[in-house]
Design a protein around this motif. Structure first.
Motif, PDB file in Angstrom:
ATOM      1  N   GLU A   1      26.626  16.216 -21.223  1.00 21.72           N
ATOM      2  CA  GLU A   1      26.888  15.881 -19.817  1.00 21.72           C
ATOM      3  C   GLU A   1      26.794  17.083 -18.912  1.00 21.72           C
ATOM      4  O   GLU A   1      26.316  16.999 -17.791  1.00 21.72           O
ATOM      5  CB  GLU A   1      28.301  15.292 -19.695  1.00 21.72           C
ATOM      6  N   LYS A   2      27.281  18.205 -19.371  1.00 19.02           N
ATOM      7  CA  LYS A   2      27.405  19.384 -18.512  1.00 19.02           C
ATOM      8  C   LYS A   2      26.288  20.384 -18.775  1.00 19.02           C
ATOM      9  O   LYS A   2      26.057  20.775 -19.912  1.00 19.02           O
ATOM     10  CB  LYS A   2      28.772  20.065 -18.728  1.00 19.02           C
ATOM     11  N   ARG A   3      25.633  20.767 -17.684  1.00 16.28           N
ATOM     12  CA  ARG A   3      24.628  21.823 -17.798  1.00 16.28           C
ATOM     13  C   ARG A   3      25.323  23.163 -17.623  1.00 16.28           C
ATOM     14  O   ARG A   3      25.935  23.432 -16.594  1.00 16.28           O
ATOM     15  CB  ARG A   3      23.540  21.633 -16.745  1.00 16.28           C
TER      16      ARG A   3
ATOM     17  N   TYR B   1      32.694  24.352 -11.494  1.00 14.95           N
ATOM     18  CA  TYR B   1      31.759  23.257 -11.275  1.00 14.95           C
ATOM     19  C   TYR B   1      31.099  23.449  -9.921  1.00 14.95           C
ATOM     20  O   TYR B   1      31.762  23.649  -8.902  1.00 14.95           O
ATOM     21  CB  TYR B   1      32.492  21.912 -11.312  1.00 14.95           C
TER      22      TYR B   1
ATOM     23  N   ARG C   1      25.954  18.286 -12.031  1.00 13.93           N
ATOM     24  CA  ARG C   1      26.124  18.560 -13.462  1.00 13.93           C
ATOM     25  C   ARG C   1      26.026  20.034 -13.805  1.00 13.93           C
ATOM     26  O   ARG C   1      25.938  20.389 -14.986  1.00 13.93           O
ATOM     27  CB  ARG C   1      25.099  17.782 -14.298  1.00 13.93           C
TER      28      ARG C   1
ATOM     29  N   GLU D   1      21.140  13.815  -8.315  1.00 15.59           N
ATOM     30  CA  GLU D   1      21.907  12.621  -8.625  1.00 15.59           C
ATOM     31  C   GLU D   1      22.563  12.016  -7.392  1.00 15.59           C
ATOM     32  O   GLU D   1      22.866  10.837  -7.356  1.00 15.59           O
ATOM     33  CB  GLU D   1      22.984  12.975  -9.664  1.00 15.59           C
TER      34      GLU D   1
END
Length: 842
Positions: free
Chosen positions: A67-69, A172, A176, A426
């Motif tokens: 999920e996380k880049r 964050y 992503r 997104e």
């Protein structure tokens, strides 16, 4: 005066009392909360949620899962000006305070009162590290107090640079992207070191509110925030006024950049992902593992393209099946075409298009293409589109565009000039946009369609089993079914080399003669008698085994299996480690009526290619953890002729105890250690050498002649076509590489009466091997001891008499035809040899 003194004393006592109460309350909170605070040293052990990355052996990115880049970097890799941009935005006194900035809190309070909004915030970077790594985001007094306590503790135990590094890898930043390195790639497709001052300030503005100040979702607010940070940087002396003015005047250049894979290898990527989840569970997606595969990036890309090109070529031969959709004229005239086309997906390089106008006079069709927009499709690209009727029948060749398409049709096309496409973020939808600066003024497309037939290609390093390339179908996005490893299909004539190898080990030779003549089998379980035929429908009489193999004579194979024995042959297949669970126990076995996956057939061909040694296909070469330390290394393969158990024991005893249990791919055959695979000999090397020679003739003068286009002397192989052309194959190799290609329908059905392994699978194999063997030296199996060359009579298979026309054949010493004597001369005129021949003929 006394009144003033009494008042002063009263305030002093009140102050001291308040201070005491504050100290007592603070101490109470500290004593209450302190036992529950996590130790700071855990910060150094925490695994940042970093995605699983899969690379080819030449270090080209194949896939990223998670999920996380995030791409953790060290503080030394981040430019000083970027660090200052974040400090200007979040904590300008970071290197001065002890974890809690009293001045910063006061400034935030003043900003709140004067502007109604906090610009720089009251939390220090250290407090944010405490919150991001250890605490929830609940807005409660207890959480804030824990945050302050943790910040003080962190400052005591870690240096400032380490704290800043932890912060910049954790935050964050929208879309992503977690951490500064991932954000630089997502928004600017650059490493951090290449960002401009304006871009650095833009990223520094994101932690406060990644959605509100996102340059993709809210460019106006993002610019205001960026310019405010640039002003702060000037005020703090980080940049000059000129540098600020230049950066403030810079336009927003952010765009969404998805992870760019460098190799089109979705089936391989899924195999790696599945294996990693099997090993590590869901942690595989978050713990920062890096997997390096055995596949070669260049070869893998060619394998993917060769399979697609081959399937499309087969599909075009069988005609155009028509439009995939139709839009009525009213909708076509009143609706936005860009919206209508969204109902149809892109499939690999094929793009859906709406036919706007058909111009027979100009010989072209105007279309609106998804991701491209208006385009022209010339009639020259449509001449292949005879109307499909059956697999064996097509309509006439089209003479004008209207013979193929009509206004309102939705068809698939391929862009002649590949367009550069940038994915939207997104926050703004999922439909990709065309980069107008790279698109040609008038796009030209060609008519295409998604193939119905499917296929697979597997290429193995013959001596180790390493998978060099694998493709399991036309499109992983369309079907995740991996035909290379999951499809059980009849191998047809590609099975015959294993039957012939069994015959060679049983004392037969390439000169042994069998009759290629009709044969009928009555079976009470069948409604009619079984009358097997050759693919040509003809019969050719007495035939040497060498010729029978390269011409793929079915009747010879049936008689050969009858002589060898079905049970004996099945036992030999087991010796070769070929699965027999789905093999018949009747004579149809000789024609490849059993079932194998393309991978199982490729492995078996690798056994022949490498000279007769066992081999286990494997995909994962190394696995590294988030620190970059190798936690798994594929075992080294050792080919063993004798004393293999002893060699395996030596390998195991030589392994350090601490390495035990690291091999998640240990073999059930019981002769592996985490460091070594000891692969045993499965077939007689002299028999394998002779089979190589026979299979080279498949290329030189048999059904695989198309492979001569490689211009090599080291290629051997075998075509395969099953009954009614439901499965078509080509398996070919040299001493180093074994590659197998298969083509068929997922639900077995005839491919067409003119389709064979040589016309469907061999072109795919050939396109791949042209690249896979490019520049590689010739690699022939070394000639083993005990092999002799003898000139024989091609009609009898016996030694040629002096002055008689003959050809040279290769034999194992003990199986060579006996020398000519007066007795053997008499045998030729009706002796015992004739009796043996009659048995094979009838």
């Amino acid at each position: 005066m006394s009144h003033l003194l009494r008042t002063s004393r009263l305030f002093a006592w009140l102050f001291l009392t308040g201070l005491s109460v504050a100290v007592i309350v603070t101490s109470g909170f500290y004593l209450y909360l302190r036992p529950g605070l996590p130790p700071v040293h855990q910060l150094l052990d925490i695994k940042l949620q970093t995605p699983l990355r899969v690379y080819s052996k030449d270090n080209r990115l194949i896939a990223e899962f998670g999920e996380k880049r995030r791409a953790p970097i060290t503080i030394e890799q981040i430019p000083t000006i970027q660090l200052q941009a974040f400090m200007a935005a979040e904590d300008s006194r970071f290197y001065e305070h002890f974890g809690v900035d009293i001045k910063g809190l006061a400034r935030a309070a003043i900003e709140l009162v004067s502007t109604g909004e906090i610009q720089s915030g009251g939390s220090t970077i250290t407090m944010q590290v405490a919150k991001n790594y250890f605490l929830s985001r609940d807005r409660t007094f207890i959480r804030k107090f824990n945050e302050i306590l943790l910040a003080l503790q962190i400052e005591r135990e870690l240096d400032k640079n380490r704290i800043l590094e932890l912060y910049l890898n954790k935050i964050y930043l929208g879309n992503r992207a977690y951490g500064i390195a991932a954000a630089a790639q997502v928004y600017y497709n650059k490493p951090v070191s290449e960002l401009s001052l304006a871009q650095m300030a833009m990223l520094a503005g994101l932690p406060k509110a990644p959605s509100a100040f996102n340059p993709l979702a809210n460019p106006d607010r993002a610019m205001v925030r960026r310019n405010w940070i640039l002003g702060r940087m000037q005020d703090l002396g980080y940049i000059t006024p000129d540098a600020r003015e230049l950066a403030v005047s810079a336009p927003i250049t952010a765009s969404y950049n998805s992870t760019e894979t460098e190799v089109d290898a979705d089936y391989v990527a899924e195999m790696a992902r599945s294996e990693m989840v099997r090993r590590f569970g869901e942690d595989a997606y978050t713990d920062g593992y890096t997997v390096t595969l055995t596949v070669d990036g260049r070869k893998q890309q060619v394998a993917t393209e060769a399979l697609r090109d081959g399937l499309e070529a087969y599909d075009r031969r069988h005609g155009f099946r028509g439009a995939i959709g139709q839009i009525d004229q009213e909708t076509l005239a009143t609706s936005e075409l860009s919206d209508l086309i969204l109902n149809y997906p892109r499939v690999e390089s094929l793009l859906p298009a709406i036919v706007k106008e058909v111009d027979d006079e100009a010989g072209q069709v105007s279309v609106h293409v998804r991701r491209i927009g208006p385009a022209v499709m010339p009639f020259e690209s449509m001449t292949w589109a005879r109307r499909y009727r059956t697999e064996n029948l097509t309509g006439p060749e089209p003479e004008k565009p209207s013979d193929v398409v009509s206004r309102g049709d939705v068809v698939y096309v391929r862009a002649q000039t590949p367009e550069k496409i940038a994915l939207e973020p997104e926050t703004g939808g999922t439909e990709p946009l065309v980069d107008e600066t790279t698109r040609p003024q008038t796009a030209t497309v060609t008519l295409a369609q998604i193939p119905r037939a499917e296929g697979a290609l597997i290429s193995l390093e013959a001596k180790t089993g390493a998978i060099e390339a694998l493709s399991g179908g036309y499109s992983f996005g369309q079907s995740k079914y991996n035909r290379a490893t999951q499809a059980r299909r009849q191998p047809g004539s590609t099975f015959k080399p294993f039957l012939y190898l069994s015959a060679l080990e049983s004392g037969m030779t390439p000169a042994t003669i069998y009759n290629d003549a009709p044969i009928v089998f009555d079976d009470s379980e069948l409604e009619t008698a079984w009358r097997p035929q050759n693919s040509s429908g003809q019969f050719y009489g007495p035939t040497r085994l060498r010729e029978a193999l390269y011409r793929s004579r079915n009747l010879v194979s049936i008689r050969l299996l009858r002589d060898l024995g079905i049970e004996k042959t099945l036992d030999y297949l087991k010796q070769l480690e070929i699965p027999t669970e789905n093999m018949p126990d009747d004579l149809s076995l000789s024609l490849g009526s059993g079932q194998l996956t393309p991978m199982e057939l490729a492995r078996a061909m690798a056994v022949i290619a490498n000279g007769g040694y066992d081999v286990e296909p494997y995909l994962i070469d190394t696995i590294s953890d988030f620190r970059g330390e190798t936690i798994y290394q594929a075992p080294k393969t050792i080919l063993c002729d004798e004393n293999c158990d002893e060699l395996a024991e030596q390998a195991k005893s030589g392994m350090e105890e601490g390495d035990a249990g690291t091999d998640a791919e240990s073999s059930e055959r019981g002769d592996q250690s985490p460091d070594v695979r000891v692969m045993r000999r499965l077939a007689d090397e002299r028999a394998v050498f002779i089979l190589h020679s026979m299979m080279q003739d498949v290329i030189r003068r048999g059904t695989g002649r198309r492979a001569l286009a490689l211009g090599r002397d080291d290629i051997a192989g075998k075509t395969g076509t099953t009954n009614e052309q439901k499965d078509t194959w080509f398996a070919g190799f040299n001493h180093e590489v074994a590659t197998t290609a298969w083509v068929g329908f997922d639900q077995p059905a005839p491919l067409g009466r003119r389709e064979f392994g040589a016309s469907t699978a061999l072109p795919i194999w050939l396109d791949y091997m042209k690249v896979a063997l490019d520049g590689a030296p010739s690699s022939l199996m070394p000639r083993p001891n005990g092999i002799v060359n003898i000139r024989i009579n091609p009609e009898t298979g016996q030694r040629a008499r002096p002055g008689e026309d003959g050809i040279f054949e290769v034999f194992r010493e003990e199986d060579a035809p006996p020398p000519l004597t007066s007795e053997t001369e008499n045998d030729r005129n009706g002796g015992s040899e004739e009796d043996d021949l009659s048995r094979r003929i009838f």
